[in-house]
Design a protein around this motif. Structure first.
Motif, short mmCIF file in Angstrom:
data_model
loop_
_atom_site.label_atom_id
_atom_site.label_comp_id
_atom_site.label_asym_id
_atom_site.label_seq_id
_atom_site.Cartn_x
_atom_site.Cartn_y
_atom_site.Cartn_z
N LEU A 11 12.42 5.70 -5.22
CA LEU A 11 11.51 6.13 -4.15
C LEU A 11 11.96 7.46 -3.55
O LEU A 11 11.14 8.32 -3.21
N SER A 16 0.83 -1.22 0.00
CA SER A 16 0.00 0.00 0.00
C SER A 16 0.85 1.26 0.00
O SER A 16 0.34 2.35 -0.17
N GLY A 17 2.15 1.11 0.22
CA GLY A 17 3.02 2.28 0.25
C GLY A 17 3.15 2.88 1.64
O GLY A 17 3.86 3.87 1.85
N GLU A 18 2.48 2.27 2.64
CA GLU A 18 2.60 2.76 4.02
C GLU A 18 4.01 2.59 4.57
O GLU A 18 4.50 3.42 5.32
N SER A 19 4.62 1.45 4.26
CA SER A 19 5.99 1.19 4.70
C SER A 19 6.88 1.02 3.48
O SER A 19 6.40 0.62 2.42
N ALA A 20 8.16 1.30 3.66
CA ALA A 20 9.12 0.99 2.61
C ALA A 20 9.31 -0.53 2.61
O ALA A 20 9.41 -1.14 3.68
N GLU A 77 15.16 1.87 -4.79
CA GLU A 77 15.16 2.73 -3.61
C GLU A 77 15.53 4.16 -3.99
O GLU A 77 14.98 5.12 -3.44
N LEU A 137 13.89 5.50 4.19
CA LEU A 137 12.85 5.17 3.22
C LEU A 137 11.50 5.01 3.90
O LEU A 137 10.47 5.44 3.37
N ASP A 138 11.54 4.40 5.07
CA ASP A 138 10.29 4.19 5.78
C ASP A 138 9.70 5.52 6.25
O ASP A 138 8.50 5.73 6.20
N ARG A 198 12.40 -6.04 7.12
CA ARG A 198 13.18 -6.10 8.36
C ARG A 198 12.27 -6.33 9.56
O ARG A 198 12.58 -7.15 10.43
N ALA A 224 20.69 -0.09 7.62
CA ALA A 224 19.60 0.14 8.58
C ALA A 224 19.13 1.60 8.50
O ALA A 224 17.93 1.88 8.53
N ALA A 280 8.06 7.11 3.35
CA ALA A 280 6.94 6.40 2.71
C ALA A 280 5.65 7.16 2.98
O ALA A 280 5.41 7.64 4.09
N ASP A 281 4.83 7.29 1.96
CA ASP A 281 3.58 8.03 2.11
C ASP A 281 2.58 7.50 1.09
O ASP A 281 2.67 7.81 -0.10
N GLU A 296 17.05 2.09 5.37
CA GLU A 296 15.69 1.58 5.50
C GLU A 296 14.83 2.50 6.36
O GLU A 296 13.66 2.73 6.06
N ALA A 318 11.80 -2.56 2.16
CA ALA A 318 12.94 -3.08 2.91
C ALA A 318 12.70 -2.99 4.41
O ALA A 318 13.05 -3.91 5.17
N ALA A 319 12.10 -1.88 4.86
CA ALA A 319 11.85 -1.71 6.29
C ALA A 319 10.79 -2.71 6.76
O ALA A 319 10.89 -3.30 7.84
#
Lengths: 333, 333
Positions: free
Chosen positions: B139, A310-314, B136, B42-43, A320, B36, B46-47, B39, A316-317
């Motif tokens: 993004l 959904s794009g809420e989280s990256a 990445e 990026l997180d 993890r 880390a 994220a939106d 990530e 890769a994150a």
């Protein structure tokens, strides 16, 4: 290991064709219990001291005469007292569920030979699955005592790389064509080809085939020099699957290269690298299956995958975070 | 999250180019602490509600004029008030460590524009690494407010597939050529191309370019029909990067397709699928890293990998054995 698997292994090692077929069906199955049995079977048959088959990759676009070349070559090898297995890797089967070599009648004479074994590509959901099954089928053929295993692929996309990663020597079959079409062969494929064979070098096309051969020979000289191989490799040759002309000579070159690579230790090193890579791939696939076995972990995975989608989280994150319970479990262990 | 990452995220979101560069350098780093941090960055950025950039893949063999086309197109977009980022995915960099777009002078005018951002391919050890970093970086460009992100790749091997898996629309740039060379384009690439652009449609080559365009238009009609797209897609058009002719018209088609796919929800669905796949890939890679963090497990992995490489064990069985401690840790947790 169950008695059945022990028995199947013994029968494959004794060269029983029906046992080999059953073994391949087992490695092609996606049922978890079949998977475990397939791994046990392969492990039982693993033997670092077995010289193994000569593993030869063969690629060429549809219409180039791959099946007839394989039949002509296969019959010659069988006449010479060798046992030949033919497998196929078809990347499009991941999409269509179809198979090449499905029509065995295209190799009617070869398929009737007792010393030959032809197996069409299994349908699989993804290319990784196709590769896994093909290389395991290859190991089974080897355990069954085949001297030569030909792994065929259509020249589309990533399949040549996959096949070159499971074979010792790679052949590229081409049709006679004007010099302008040289660029039609992807550079990446030229780079993995040890022998380029221009097929249909007979009748009206003979002269054009010679020209095509010369063009590719020139291109190969420009492209690279693998220092580890004999000076005249990679090379281009003419063959005619129809008349058989040039096929024995081309195979003699294959054997000369195979002998060289065996004696210099190149083949052993290459196989060790390949097996190491297979191990890594199996590891990656296996660990995700493992995570999915635990219901709570699987739910967590699905939730985090959805957040990534959904794009809420990256991505890769999220991955993890999905691995966090595993990290903790390993610390606690 | 550290204050630094928080600050970097804020500056990227504010569109600061130097912050964007630093962010991309961070995602390209292989150091675990950098990983880390990348990530987390990026997180943080994220939106799910950000409309995001139009992500456009562009492929073409060397010599077809990819850089000049990109420059011509980029300058037009910038003139029209859009912000444009150009990234590159070069599969050969996995082998050579080299980069395309390395020579920014090839897009000298575009690289001087404040609304443009050009980033060469990072060197990476394997193709998966190249893909991870490129997506990445994409993004980050999106978070920095770029309206269009062009992801370029040379037409070799698997890179088109990788790029099509991170973009919304895929363009294939070709040179004018006789009809016989049609087969030079791999079917798999024809299948992912939404627009085929025949470049160099100027001067002496104009007529040949028209013929090539007609040939490909015919081939596209034969090849497939994506029911979800407007009737006239995929299509073939002529452009001249040198004179600029046809470039605006081609881009208008890109925008029409992009609009259609946005309105029908195709783009949203496709991006969700792509992000889900990225998650799976990250998961696979991450779990193996995790296993290697534990010294005893890492030693076990190495031992089993060696057994697979030597042929003592079957790769799949060795991988299963390597995962056994993990299986037990998960049971105990």
């Amino acid at each position: 290991m169950s008695i059945e698997i022990e028995d199947l292994a013994a029968r494959i090692a004794a060269g029983e064709r029906r046992a080999l077929s059953r073994g391949i069906t087992l490695v092609e199955s996606t049922r978890p219990d079949h998977r475990a049995a397939a791994e046990a079977l392969l492990d039982r048959l693993a033997d670092p001291d077995r010289p193994g088959a000569l593993r030869v990759g063969l690629s060429g676009t549809p219409g180039v005469g791959k099946s007839s070349f394989t039949e002509t070559l296969g019959l010659r090898l069988v006449e010479g007292g060798q046992k030949v297995a033919v497998l196929a890797v078809d990347p499009s089967s991941a999409r269509s569920g179809g198979s090449i070599l499905g029509d065995k009648t295209r190799m009617e004479r070869l398929s009737r030979e007792r010393a030959a074994f032809i197996r069409p590509t299994p349908a699989a959901r993804h290319l990784g699955g196709v590769a896994r099954r093909s290389r395991e089928a290859l190991l089974l053929c080897e355990a069954a005592g085949f001297d030569v295993v030909l792994v065929e692929t259509v020249g589309v996309g990533q399949s040549e790389t996959l096949v070159s990663r499971m074979t010792d020597i790679f052949l590229l079959l081409l049709a006679p064509a004007g010099g302008d079409e040289l660029q039609g062969v992807k550079r990446g494929i030229m780079e993995i080809a040890d022998l380029i064979l221009v097929n249909k070098a007979d009748g009206d096309l003979a002269a054009e085939a010679r020209r095509t051969q010369a063009d590719y020979a020139g291109a190969l000289r420009l492209l690279r020099k693998r220092e580890i191989d004999p000076d005249d490799f990679p090379m281009a040759r003419c063959v005619s699957a129809r008349t058989g002309e040039g096929v024995a000579e081309a195979w003699a070159e294959v054997e000369r290269l195979a002998e060289w690579r065996r004696e210099t230790g190149i083949t052993a090193r290459r196989r060790a690298e390949q097996a190491g890579q297979w191990f890594e791939e199996e590891l990656r696939a296996g660990v995700v299956d493992l995570l999915r076995e635990d219901r709570a972990l699987a739910a967590r995975l699905d939730r985090l995958r959805a957040a990534a989608a959904s794009g809420e989280s990256a991505p890769a994150a999220a991955a993890r975070a999905a691995l966090e319970p595993l990290r903790q479990a390993l610390r606690g262990a």
